[in-house]
Design an enzyme around this catalytic site. Structure first.
Site, PDB file in Angstrom:
ATOM      1  N   PHE A 140     -62.331  -9.105  45.608  1.00 51.03           N
ATOM      2  CA  PHE A 140     -61.900  -9.110  44.330  1.00 51.03           C
ATOM      3  C   PHE A 140     -62.935 -10.261  43.487  1.00 51.03           C
ATOM      4  O   PHE A 140     -62.143 -10.713  42.538  1.00 51.03           O
ATOM      5  CB  PHE A 140     -60.453  -9.685  44.193  1.00 51.03           C
ATOM      6  CG  PHE A 140     -59.568  -8.586  44.432  1.00 51.03           C
ATOM      7  CD1 PHE A 140     -58.902  -7.680  43.363  1.00 51.03           C
ATOM      8  CD2 PHE A 140     -59.377  -8.029  45.841  1.00 51.03           C
ATOM      9  CE1 PHE A 140     -58.012  -6.458  43.820  1.00 51.03           C
ATOM     10  CE2 PHE A 140     -58.498  -6.888  45.788  1.00 51.03           C
ATOM     11  CZ  PHE A 140     -58.107  -6.139  45.136  1.00 51.03           C
ATOM     12  N   LEU A 141     -64.157 -10.162  43.918  1.00 49.07           N
ATOM     13  CA  LEU A 141     -65.036 -10.912  43.127  1.00 49.07           C
ATOM     14  C   LEU A 141     -66.060 -10.099  42.569  1.00 49.07           C
ATOM     15  O   LEU A 141     -67.374 -10.566  42.524  1.00 49.07           O
ATOM     16  CB  LEU A 141     -65.465 -12.047  43.894  1.00 49.07           C
ATOM     17  CG  LEU A 141     -64.829 -13.367  44.186  1.00 49.07           C
ATOM     18  CD1 LEU A 141     -65.357 -14.068  45.077  1.00 49.07           C
ATOM     19  CD2 LEU A 141     -64.331 -14.040  43.089  1.00 49.07           C
ATOM     20  N   HIS A 142     -65.571  -8.992  42.154  1.00 48.81           N
ATOM     21  CA  HIS A 142     -66.570  -7.871  41.745  1.00 48.81           C
ATOM     22  C   HIS A 142     -66.565  -7.934  40.208  1.00 48.81           C
ATOM     23  O   HIS A 142     -65.465  -7.503  39.595  1.00 48.81           O
ATOM     24  CB  HIS A 142     -66.531  -6.561  42.312  1.00 48.81           C
ATOM     25  CG  HIS A 142     -66.655  -6.754  43.784  1.00 48.81           C
ATOM     26  ND1 HIS A 142     -68.118  -6.894  44.118  1.00 48.81           N
ATOM     27  CD2 HIS A 142     -65.800  -6.421  44.356  1.00 48.81           C
ATOM     28  CE1 HIS A 142     -67.766  -6.919  45.610  1.00 48.81           C
ATOM     29  NE2 HIS A 142     -66.288  -6.715  45.879  1.00 48.81           N
ATOM     30  N   ARG A 194     -54.023   5.371  34.817  1.00 43.49           N
ATOM     31  CA  ARG A 194     -53.115   4.527  33.976  1.00 43.49           C
ATOM     32  C   ARG A 194     -53.690   3.082  33.749  1.00 43.49           C
ATOM     33  O   ARG A 194     -54.312   2.538  34.584  1.00 43.49           O
ATOM     34  CB  ARG A 194     -51.870   4.059  34.845  1.00 43.49           C
ATOM     35  CG  ARG A 194     -50.988   5.403  34.888  1.00 43.49           C
ATOM     36  CD  ARG A 194     -49.799   5.192  35.828  1.00 43.49           C
ATOM     37  NE  ARG A 194     -49.913   5.550  37.096  1.00 43.49           N
ATOM     38  CZ  ARG A 194     -49.143   5.412  38.187  1.00 43.49           C
ATOM     39  NH1 ARG A 194     -47.656   5.185  37.934  1.00 43.49           N
ATOM     40  NH2 ARG A 194     -49.393   5.698  39.633  1.00 43.49           N
ATOM     41  N   LYS A 237     -60.452   3.185  38.927  1.00 36.84           N
ATOM     42  CA  LYS A 237     -61.303   2.700  40.348  1.00 36.84           C
ATOM     43  C   LYS A 237     -61.717   4.104  41.092  1.00 36.84           C
ATOM     44  O   LYS A 237     -61.023   5.120  40.676  1.00 36.84           O
ATOM     45  CB  LYS A 237     -60.649   1.700  41.210  1.00 36.84           C
ATOM     46  CG  LYS A 237     -59.511   2.212  41.936  1.00 36.84           C
ATOM     47  CD  LYS A 237     -59.051   1.506  42.936  1.00 36.84           C
ATOM     48  CE  LYS A 237     -57.645   1.649  43.670  1.00 36.84           C
ATOM     49  NZ  LYS A 237     -57.496   0.644  44.438  1.00 36.84           N
ATOM     50  N   CYS A 245     -50.854  -1.266  38.392  1.00 41.76           N
ATOM     51  CA  CYS A 245     -50.025  -2.189  39.046  1.00 41.76           C
ATOM     52  C   CYS A 245     -50.512  -3.511  38.237  1.00 41.76           C
ATOM     53  O   CYS A 245     -49.651  -4.080  37.677  1.00 41.76           O
ATOM     54  CB  CYS A 245     -50.310  -2.375  40.304  1.00 41.76           C
ATOM     55  SG  CYS A 245     -49.625  -1.008  41.269  1.00 41.76           S
TER      56      CYS A 245
HETATM   57  N1  LIG Z   1     -49.671   3.103  42.689  1.00 45.86           N
HETATM   58  C1  LIG Z   1     -49.711   2.175  43.533  1.00 45.86           C
HETATM   59  O1  LIG Z   1     -51.143   1.772  43.739  1.00 45.86           O
HETATM   60  C2  LIG Z   1     -48.842   1.046  43.886  1.00 45.86           C
HETATM   61  C3  LIG Z   1     -48.843  -0.014  44.981  1.00 45.86           C
HETATM   62  C4  LIG Z   1     -47.897  -0.774  45.020  1.00 45.86           C
HETATM   63  C5  LIG Z   1     -46.617  -0.744  44.519  1.00 45.86           C
HETATM   64  N2  LIG Z   1     -46.435   0.235  43.665  1.00 45.86           N
HETATM   65  C6  LIG Z   1     -45.367  -0.059  43.167  1.00 45.86           C
HETATM   66  O2  LIG Z   1     -44.514   1.169  43.407  1.00 45.86           O
HETATM   67  C7  LIG Z   1     -43.722   1.928  42.569  1.00 45.86           C
HETATM   68  C8  LIG Z   1     -44.066   3.603  42.582  1.00 45.86           C
HETATM   69  O3  LIG Z   1     -45.196   3.442  42.033  1.00 45.86           O
HETATM   70  P1  LIG Z   1     -46.373   4.908  41.918  1.00 45.86           P
HETATM   71  O4  LIG Z   1     -47.341   4.761  41.565  1.00 45.86           O
HETATM   72  O5  LIG Z   1     -46.031   5.720  43.210  1.00 45.86           O
HETATM   73  O6  LIG Z   1     -45.518   5.841  40.593  1.00 45.86           O
HETATM   74  P2  LIG Z   1     -45.402   7.307  40.399  1.00 45.86           P
HETATM   75  O7  LIG Z   1     -44.827   7.413  39.084  1.00 45.86           O
HETATM   76  O8  LIG Z   1     -46.636   7.866  40.852  1.00 45.86           O
HETATM   77  O9  LIG Z   1     -44.186   8.066  41.314  1.00 45.86           O
HETATM   78  C9  LIG Z   1     -42.976   7.750  40.976  1.00 45.86           C
HETATM   79  C10 LIG Z   1     -42.055   9.134  41.151  1.00 45.86           C
HETATM   80  O10 LIG Z   1     -40.685   8.834  41.030  1.00 45.86           O
HETATM   81  C11 LIG Z   1     -39.935  10.018  40.775  1.00 45.86           C
HETATM   82  N3  LIG Z   1     -38.655   9.721  40.159  1.00 45.86           N
HETATM   83  C12 LIG Z   1     -38.431   8.773  39.083  1.00 45.86           C
HETATM   84  N4  LIG Z   1     -37.037   8.740  39.183  1.00 45.86           N
HETATM   85  C13 LIG Z   1     -36.601   9.285  40.383  1.00 45.86           C
HETATM   86  C14 LIG Z   1     -35.194   9.479  40.841  1.00 45.86           C
HETATM   87  N5  LIG Z   1     -34.013   9.250  40.300  1.00 45.86           N
HETATM   88  N6  LIG Z   1     -35.236  10.468  41.752  1.00 45.86           N
HETATM   89  C15 LIG Z   1     -36.068  10.803  42.585  1.00 45.86           C
HETATM   90  N7  LIG Z   1     -37.322  10.584  42.056  1.00 45.86           N
HETATM   91  C16 LIG Z   1     -37.667   9.853  41.028  1.00 45.86           C
HETATM   92  C17 LIG Z   1     -40.775  10.507  39.486  1.00 45.86           C
HETATM   93  O11 LIG Z   1     -40.793  11.931  39.265  1.00 45.86           O
HETATM   94  C18 LIG Z   1     -42.254  10.182  40.178  1.00 45.86           C
HETATM   95  O12 LIG Z   1     -42.742  11.392  41.036  1.00 45.86           O
HETATM   96  C19 LIG Z   1     -43.644   1.165  41.263  1.00 45.86           C
HETATM   97  O13 LIG Z   1     -42.816   0.300  41.105  1.00 45.86           O
HETATM   98  C20 LIG Z   1     -45.287   0.566  41.524  1.00 45.86           C
HETATM   99  O14 LIG Z   1     -45.284  -0.684  40.752  1.00 45.86           O
HETATM  100  C21 LIG Z   1     -47.561   0.984  43.149  1.00 45.86           C
END
Ligand SMILES: NC(=O)c1ccc[n+]([C@@H]2O[C@H](COP(=O)([O-])OP(=O)(O)OC[C@H]3O[C@@H](n4cnc5c(N)ncnc54)[C@H](O)[C@@H]3O)[C@@H](O)[C@H]2O)c1
Length: 436
Positions: free
Chosen positions: A251-253, A330, A323, A262
């Site tokens: 994370f130094l890029h 997003r 990335k 996130c």
């Molecule tokens: N994307 C990442 O790299 C990452 C890494 C670590 C943590 N997170 C965290 O994980 C969580 C999910 O992130 P994501 O990127 O997977 O989100 P995403 O938007 O890709 O997926 C969320 C899914 O949940 C579904 N959903 C919403 N309400 C629902 C319900 N009531 N019943 C069933 N399905 C439902 C949506 O249709 C969607 O497909 C977030 O809080 C995010 O901050 C994400």
């Protein structure tokens, strides 16, 4: 173990497929019926290396299923919540409506011995509210709610999930700890990366981790700006400090600012929590503000590379995702960069190996091209906005021959100055000397 995963997005789908691969019986549930229908046909709605094979193998072996309804919740030993927690429009708080809706929907179906686990990133105290909703909907207080934040990175999600630095399990309930330990047992046969903490501590660990990483990126970005002014090379500064074990090289890029699903939203949400508790987090506030300004400011680098104006010029932007190895756009820095270039009078052509479809919903007046050479056609400058592998060894002579003039602005520092000089490009990068 029977596992239900609510939400089959980047986190839910990867986590569900990996749990199935450990040998558990997993159902991934998503409200999005189109997504579920595609998954049932073996089609993966997101771009994540290795995920297709993993899902297919576990479906074939009968350990992984998909559903648009909650019927399978009833037999689950653990129900994970992995729905989105985006920034709430207007105030930057985490929007918890998806989490709370999911809890209300599942509550009546839960087995009395089930454990509810929040994998979504949720502000401190959200677990208390989930517990309250369960009590309200069920009339009993028996279901433990555990915080088990996820640290995977898109693009390397399976590797991260299967080889985590640590697994944080936030609960004081001993039975819930045992259930989570059993679910993750295949992972820690050789090493014990499980950390047991209170639920609130677990919730905060996730935000503190993301805010710290965002700070590291922003720090090196500002050092890069200084390098440009004083004639130093940020790559060498990063190496020089990163070899110090207390600092570490990750994370130094330097680049155009952090983006993705996130860091931007999680730093904002942490700030809101801190405000609510009357504890200002000045460093994180600054990181968030500096990063926001940086994305659009990258357009100024393009202006400088084109001798002070992009008006009437054609600019090719290579890379739209925040990335490589993901289709996620997003909060990607490429979008504010492109809109800033358009505002300054440039026309923009672009190409991304995986993010084009999503980008089409966010950008107007941009030409979406079939590849890097098509994007470069007639362009006055190329901007490398994402460090996809396929952009690392472009045929520079071919690029030069199709462009209106040979100018490259490398926002990811993936090229060397000497190769650019040899190929007769005017080249600028981030925090190090270019070719004038
Ligand atoms: N994307 C990442 O790299 C990452 C890494 C670590 C943590 N997170 C965290 O994980 C969580 C999910 O992130 P994501 O990127 O997977 O989100 P995403 O938007 O890709 O997926 C969320 C899914 O949940 C579904 N959903 C919403 N309400 C629902 C319900 N009531 N019943 C069933 N399905 C439902 C949506 O249709 C969607 O497909 C977030 O809080 C995010 O901050 C994400």
């Amino acid at each position: 173990m029977h596992v239900a995963m609510i939400g089959a997005g980047y986190v839910g789908l990867v986590s569900g497929a990996c749990f199935a691969d450990f040998g558990h019986d997993v159902t991934c549930i998503d409200k999005d019926t189109t997504r579920v229908a595609a998954l049932k046909r073996g089609e993966i709605p997101i771009f994540e290396p290795g995920l297709h094979e993993l899902v297919e193998a576990n479906m074939r072996q009968g350990r992984l299923a998909f559903a648009a309804d909650n019927a399978s919740v009833g037999r689950a030993d653990a129900v994970f919540i992995a729905v989105g927690t985006p920034s709430r429009r207007g105030d930057g708080h985490a929007d918890l409506s998806f989490v709370y809706a999911a809890v209300r929907e599942m509550a009546p179906l839960l087995s009395p011995t089930a454990v509810v686990v929040t994998k979504s990133t949720i502000p401190v105290g959200t677990g208390d509210e989930v517990e309250r909703i369960l009590r309200e909907c069920r009339g009993d207080a028996g279901i433990p709610v555990v915080s088990n934040p996820e640290f995977l990175r898109e693009g390397a999600a399976i590797q991260d999930f299967k080889h985590p630095d640590r697994i944080v399990i936030g609960t004081d309930d001993m039975r819930a700890r045992a259930v989570l330990a059993e679910i993750y047992r295949p992972l820690y046969l050789n090493e014990p990366p499980l950390i047991y903490v209170s639920r609130r501590t677990a919730e905060l660990i996730k935000y503190a981790a993301n805010a710290f990483l965002a700070t590291k990126i922003t720090f090196i970005n500002e050092i890069a700006d200084l390098c440009e002014q004083v004639g130093a090379d940020v790559q060498e500064v990063a190496r020089g400090i990163g070899l110090d074990n207390r600092i570490g090289s990750k994370f130094l890029h330097p680049g155009p600012g952090f983006g993705g699903s996130c860091f931007p939203k999680d730093t904002l949400a942490l700030l809101k929590t801190a405000q609510d508790y009357g504890v200002p987090l000045r460093i994180v506030e600054t990181v968030s503000a500096v990063n926001d300004q940086r994305k659009r400011a990258m357009a100024r680098k393009v202006v400088a590379a084109l001798n002070g104006s992009v008006r009437g010029k054609s600019v090719a932007v290579l890379g739209l995702t925040f990335k490589p190895n993901t289709d996620d756009i997003r909060d990607t820095p490429a979008i504010p960069l492109i809109t800033a270039l358009q505002d300054l009078g440039a026309s923009v052509r672009c190409y991304d190996p995986a993010g084009m479809e999503q980008a089409k919903t966010k950008l107007e007046g941009v030409a979406f091209c079939d590849g890097p050479y098509a994007a470069a056609q007639g362009a006055h400058a190329i901007v490398i906005a994402t460090e996809w592998e396929q952009f690392r060894a472009l045929d520079l002579a071919r690029l030069n021959s199709v462009m209106a003039q040979p100018v490259i602005v490398d926002l990811r520092n993936i090229y060397r100055v000497d190769e650019m000089r040899r190929a007769k490009f005017r080249y600028s990068a981030v925090g190090r000397a270019g070719v004038g």
